[in-house]
Write a protein that holds these residues in place. Structure first.
Motif, PDB file in Angstrom:
ATOM      1  N   ILE A   1       0.889  -0.929   0.003  1.00  0.00           N
ATOM      2  CA  ILE A   1      -0.030  -0.100  -0.099  1.00  0.00           C
ATOM      3  C   ILE A   1       0.822   1.192   0.129  1.00  0.00           C
ATOM      4  CG2 ILE A   1      -1.900  -1.373   1.108  1.00  0.00           C
ATOM      5  CD1 ILE A   1      -1.108   0.283   3.771  1.00  0.00           C
ATOM      6  N   TYR A   2       2.297   1.157   0.073  1.00  0.00           N
ATOM      7  CA  TYR A   2       3.015   2.391   0.475  1.00  0.00           C
ATOM      8  C   TYR A   2       3.286   2.941  -1.135  1.00  0.00           C
ATOM      9  CZ  TYR A   2       7.031   5.425   1.105  1.00  0.00           C
ATOM     10  OH  TYR A   2       8.052   6.512   1.124  1.00  0.00           O
ATOM     11  N   ARG A   3       3.204   4.225  -0.917  1.00  0.00           N
ATOM     12  CA  ARG A   3       3.064   4.746  -2.454  1.00  0.00           C
ATOM     13  C   ARG A   3       4.236   5.854  -2.338  1.00  0.00           C
ATOM     14  NH1 ARG A   3       1.442   0.900  -3.831  1.00  0.00           N
ATOM     15  NH2 ARG A   3      -0.568   0.183  -4.941  1.00  0.00           N
ATOM     16  N   PHE A   4       5.138   6.187  -3.531  1.00  0.00           N
ATOM     17  CA  PHE A   4       6.014   7.166  -3.712  1.00  0.00           C
ATOM     18  C   PHE A   4       5.947   7.546  -5.188  1.00  0.00           C
ATOM     19  CE2 PHE A   4      10.172   9.080  -3.493  1.00  0.00           C
ATOM     20  CZ  PHE A   4      10.076  10.226  -2.501  1.00  0.00           C
ATOM     21  N   ASN A   5       6.963   7.046  -5.814  1.00  0.00           N
ATOM     22  CA  ASN A   5       6.856   7.374  -7.412  1.00  0.00           C
ATOM     23  C   ASN A   5       6.516   6.222  -8.044  1.00  0.00           C
ATOM     24  OD1 ASN A   5       9.350   6.103  -7.553  1.00  0.00           O
ATOM     25  ND2 ASN A   5      10.455   7.704  -7.639  1.00  0.00           N
ATOM     26  N   ARG A   6       6.581   6.045  -9.465  1.00  0.00           N
ATOM     27  CA  ARG A   6       6.084   5.013  -9.966  1.00  0.00           C
ATOM     28  C   ARG A   6       6.973   3.667  -9.826  1.00  0.00           C
ATOM     29  NH1 ARG A   6       2.610   3.307 -13.929  1.00  0.00           N
ATOM     30  NH2 ARG A   6       3.370   1.604 -15.359  1.00  0.00           N
ATOM     31  N   MET A   7       8.271   3.851 -10.071  1.00  0.00           N
ATOM     32  CA  MET A   7       9.356   2.596  -9.922  1.00  0.00           C
ATOM     33  C   MET A   7       9.413   2.128  -8.243  1.00  0.00           C
ATOM     34  SD  MET A   7      10.444   2.036 -12.744  1.00  0.00           S
ATOM     35  CE  MET A   7      11.873   0.688 -11.948  1.00  0.00           C
ATOM     36  N   ASN A   8       9.158   2.884  -7.417  1.00  0.00           N
ATOM     37  CA  ASN A   8       9.223   2.516  -6.052  1.00  0.00           C
ATOM     38  C   ASN A   8       7.696   1.942  -5.648  1.00  0.00           C
ATOM     39  OD1 ASN A   8      11.180   5.025  -5.744  1.00  0.00           O
ATOM     40  ND2 ASN A   8      11.742   3.285  -4.277  1.00  0.00           N
ATOM     41  N   ASP A   9       6.810   2.392  -6.393  1.00  0.00           N
ATOM     42  CA  ASP A   9       5.436   1.578  -6.145  1.00  0.00           C
ATOM     43  C   ASP A   9       5.557   0.201  -6.705  1.00  0.00           C
ATOM     44  OD1 ASP A   9       4.576   3.853  -5.195  1.00  0.00           O
ATOM     45  OD2 ASP A   9       3.414   4.448  -6.883  1.00  0.00           O
ATOM     46  N   VAL A  10       6.112  -0.075  -7.882  1.00  0.00           N
ATOM     47  CA  VAL A  10       6.308  -1.246  -8.403  1.00  0.00           C
ATOM     48  C   VAL A  10       7.150  -2.125  -7.523  1.00  0.00           C
ATOM     49  CG1 VAL A  10       7.245  -2.574 -10.451  1.00  0.00           C
ATOM     50  CG2 VAL A  10       5.750  -0.519 -10.825  1.00  0.00           C
ATOM     51  N   MET A  11       8.093  -1.506  -7.201  1.00  0.00           N
ATOM     52  CA  MET A  11       9.334  -2.394  -6.459  1.00  0.00           C
ATOM     53  C   MET A  11       8.688  -2.696  -5.186  1.00  0.00           C
ATOM     54  SD  MET A  11      12.243  -3.876  -6.584  1.00  0.00           S
ATOM     55  CE  MET A  11      12.819  -2.852  -8.317  1.00  0.00           C
ATOM     56  N   GLY A  12       8.256  -1.839  -4.594  1.00  0.00           N
ATOM     57  CA  GLY A  12       7.552  -2.033  -2.945  1.00  0.00           C
ATOM     58  C   GLY A  12       6.403  -2.974  -3.056  1.00  0.00           C
ATOM     59  N   THR A  13       5.667  -3.035  -4.267  1.00  0.00           N
ATOM     60  CA  THR A  13       4.559  -4.085  -4.332  1.00  0.00           C
ATOM     61  C   THR A  13       5.060  -5.517  -4.739  1.00  0.00           C
ATOM     62  OG1 THR A  13       3.014  -2.596  -5.395  1.00  0.00           O
ATOM     63  CG2 THR A  13       2.501  -4.826  -5.955  1.00  0.00           C
ATOM     64  N   VAL A  14       6.116  -5.529  -5.446  1.00  0.00           N
ATOM     65  CA  VAL A  14       6.977  -6.860  -5.708  1.00  0.00           C
ATOM     66  C   VAL A  14       7.439  -7.423  -4.160  1.00  0.00           C
ATOM     67  CG1 VAL A  14       8.880  -7.928  -6.634  1.00  0.00           C
ATOM     68  CG2 VAL A  14       7.380  -6.435  -7.973  1.00  0.00           C
ATOM     69  N   ALA A  15       7.873  -6.458  -3.392  1.00  0.00           N
ATOM     70  CA  ALA A  15       8.532  -6.919  -2.272  1.00  0.00           C
ATOM     71  C   ALA A  15       7.520  -7.210  -1.222  1.00  0.00           C
ATOM     72  CB  ALA A  15       9.321  -5.600  -1.700  1.00  0.00           C
ATOM     73  N   GLY A  16       6.226  -6.654  -1.073  1.00  0.00           N
ATOM     74  CA  GLY A  16       5.273  -6.994  -0.359  1.00  0.00           C
ATOM     75  C   GLY A  16       4.770  -8.413  -0.782  1.00  0.00           C
ATOM     76  N   CYS A  17       4.753  -8.683  -1.907  1.00  0.00           N
ATOM     77  CA  CYS A  17       4.023  -9.694  -2.519  1.00  0.00           C
ATOM     78  C   CYS A  17       4.844 -10.944  -2.229  1.00  0.00           C
ATOM     79  CB  CYS A  17       3.758  -9.801  -4.015  1.00  0.00           C
ATOM     80  SG  CYS A  17       2.476  -8.592  -4.638  1.00  0.00           S
ATOM     81  N   CYS A  18       6.266 -10.825  -2.180  1.00  0.00           N
ATOM     82  CA  CYS A  18       7.201 -11.502  -1.971  1.00  0.00           C
ATOM     83  C   CYS A  18       7.474 -12.012  -0.525  1.00  0.00           C
ATOM     84  CB  CYS A  18       8.367 -11.205  -2.251  1.00  0.00           C
ATOM     85  SG  CYS A  18       9.078 -11.204  -4.221  1.00  0.00           S
ATOM     86  N   ALA A  19       6.822 -10.736   0.540  1.00  0.00           N
ATOM     87  CA  ALA A  19       6.763 -11.069   1.900  1.00  0.00           C
ATOM     88  C   ALA A  19       5.544 -12.062   2.142  1.00  0.00           C
ATOM     89  CB  ALA A  19       6.703  -9.893   2.527  1.00  0.00           C
ATOM     90  N   LEU A  20       4.669 -11.691   1.485  1.00  0.00           N
ATOM     91  CA  LEU A  20       3.340 -12.319   1.966  1.00  0.00           C
ATOM     92  C   LEU A  20       3.677 -14.000   1.337  1.00  0.00           C
ATOM     93  CD1 LEU A  20       0.632 -10.135   0.728  1.00  0.00           C
ATOM     94  CD2 LEU A  20       1.042 -10.691   3.122  1.00  0.00           C
ATOM     95  N   GLY A  21       4.269 -14.159   0.333  1.00  0.00           N
ATOM     96  CA  GLY A  21       4.771 -15.500  -0.084  1.00  0.00           C
ATOM     97  C   GLY A  21       5.517 -16.079   0.648  1.00  0.00           C
ATOM     98  N   VAL A  22       6.735 -15.531   1.285  1.00  0.00           N
ATOM     99  CA  VAL A  22       7.319 -16.187   2.116  1.00  0.00           C
ATOM    100  C   VAL A  22       6.493 -16.685   3.683  1.00  0.00           C
ATOM    101  CG1 VAL A  22       9.278 -15.912   3.876  1.00  0.00           C
ATOM    102  CG2 VAL A  22       9.496 -15.006   1.609  1.00  0.00           C
ATOM    103  N   ALA A  23       5.643 -15.876   3.880  1.00  0.00           N
ATOM    104  CA  ALA A  23       4.820 -16.156   5.105  1.00  0.00           C
ATOM    105  C   ALA A  23       3.993 -17.471   4.676  1.00  0.00           C
ATOM    106  CB  ALA A  23       3.913 -14.878   5.342  1.00  0.00           C
ATOM    107  N   LEU A  24       3.387 -17.550   3.920  1.00  0.00           N
ATOM    108  CA  LEU A  24       2.336 -18.303   3.291  1.00  0.00           C
ATOM    109  C   LEU A  24       2.978 -19.902   2.809  1.00  0.00           C
ATOM    110  CD1 LEU A  24      -0.395 -15.778   1.800  1.00  0.00           C
ATOM    111  CD2 LEU A  24      -0.113 -16.736   4.196  1.00  0.00           C
ATOM    112  N   PHE A  25       4.098 -19.691   2.253  1.00  0.00           N
ATOM    113  CA  PHE A  25       4.846 -20.966   1.634  1.00  0.00           C
ATOM    114  C   PHE A  25       5.736 -21.222   2.583  1.00  0.00           C
ATOM    115  CE2 PHE A  25       2.302 -19.322  -1.827  1.00  0.00           C
ATOM    116  CZ  PHE A  25       1.864 -20.440  -2.669  1.00  0.00           C
ATOM    117  N   PRO A  26       5.653 -21.904   3.884  1.00  0.00           N
ATOM    118  CA  PRO A  26       6.828 -22.207   4.772  1.00  0.00           C
ATOM    119  C   PRO A  26       7.905 -23.060   4.110  1.00  0.00           C
ATOM    120  CG  PRO A  26       4.803 -23.563   5.364  1.00  0.00           C
ATOM    121  CD  PRO A  26       4.509 -22.661   4.124  1.00  0.00           C
ATOM    122  N   THR A  27       9.204 -22.806   4.782  1.00  0.00           N
ATOM    123  CA  THR A  27      10.317 -23.515   4.469  1.00  0.00           C
ATOM    124  C   THR A  27      10.081 -25.091   4.798  1.00  0.00           C
ATOM    125  OG1 THR A  27      12.606 -23.990   4.410  1.00  0.00           O
ATOM    126  CG2 THR A  27      11.589 -23.295   6.450  1.00  0.00           C
ATOM    127  N   ALA A  28      10.637 -26.011   4.386  1.00  0.00           N
ATOM    128  CA  ALA A  28      10.475 -27.592   4.845  1.00  0.00           C
ATOM    129  C   ALA A  28      11.066 -27.764   6.268  1.00  0.00           C
ATOM    130  CB  ALA A  28      11.014 -28.526   4.098  1.00  0.00           C
TER     131      ALA A  28
END
Length: 262
Positions: free
Chosen positions: A93-120
């Protein structure tokens, strides 16, 4: 202008000013929230495991997991998953400029992926857990890479070019995250530190998350200064840092268990 010579600001302008101040306070708190999560999470995981071991009368062999992701299979699983979900939501949800918006969204989705797909787990993992662990690894590498990219992009972002005290922490954080990723990969490839109580992988993840968290904390302090709330924000940050030091003291006096296989 009123009859007594004072300038009367139209209601619409007062509302717009109040809205901008509210938006700035929201962004400042958002930055501070990301920073606090980054600073506290690497310490909260072993501390929570140590406390749980003491309460349950266990030896505490899982106080320091082989990696931060390994906390999913310890007593602090909920702390780990909850923190990553909060971090991921903040970044999306963080917004700054276009490139940072994209990078922040990618990082946020990856953080959710790390949480929801646990390591073995370290031993006894079935084929399903191993498959999920592959997704976890992809998301984890994506998270650290996008965190580094976000910080490096913020260094060149418009609006903070004249603030070296904000730009430099972002630059340092981005470079350090990439360096720690390389060191973690080298340690994994060579097996160095596999028998350490705190593994090189955990240390590199710890320092990477700290780099990201402290950079965001600095950005929050910068914005707090702009909107006249620096003293209050400094008090909050000071309280958090004192708590971090107390956590370090507790961990230093606590059990020093051997690392389980991960």
């Amino acid at each position: 202008m009123s009859t007594d010579g004072t300038v009367t600001v139209p209601l619409r302008d007062r509302v717009a000013t109040a809205q901008r101040d509210q938006d700035a306070r929201t962004v400042m708190r958002l930055r501070l929230g990301v920073g606090i999560i980054g600073v506290l999470l690497p310490l909260a995981l072993p501390l929570g495991n140590a406390i749980a071991a003491l309460l349950d009368g266990r030896t505490g062999d899982d106080v320091w997991p082989g990696s931060m992701s390994g906390a999913y299979h310890t007593s602090t699983r909920d702390v780990f998953v909850g923190s990553l979900c909060a971090l991921g939501t903040f970044l999306i949800i963080y917004r700054f400029n276009r490139m940072n918006d994209v990078m922040g969204t990618v990082a946020g989705c990856c953080a959710l992926g790390v949480a929801l797909f646990p390591t073995a787990p370290g031993s006894g993992a079935d084929s399903g857990q191993l498959t999920v662990s592959v997704f976890h690894l992809v998301f984890a590498v994506g998270l650290l890479t996008s965190m580094a990219g976000f910080c490096l992009l913020m260094y060149w972002a418009p609006g903070i070019k004249d603030r070296s005290y904000v730009r430099r922490p972002y630059l340092v954080a981005g470079v350090l995250i990439l360096v720690f990723m390389a060191l973690a990969g080298a340690a994994a490839a060579t097996g160095v530190g596999d028998d350490w109580p705190v593994t090189p992988l955990y240390l590199c993840e710890w320092l990477s998350v700290w780099s990201f968290g402290f950079a965001w904390t600095g950005a929050a302090l910068s914005l707090a200064e702009d909107i006249g709330r620096l003293s209050r924000t400094r008090a909050v940050v000071g309280a958090v840092l004192r708590w971090v030091r107390s956590l370090g003291g507790l961990l230093g006096r606590g059990t020093s268990p051997s690392r389980p296989a991960v």
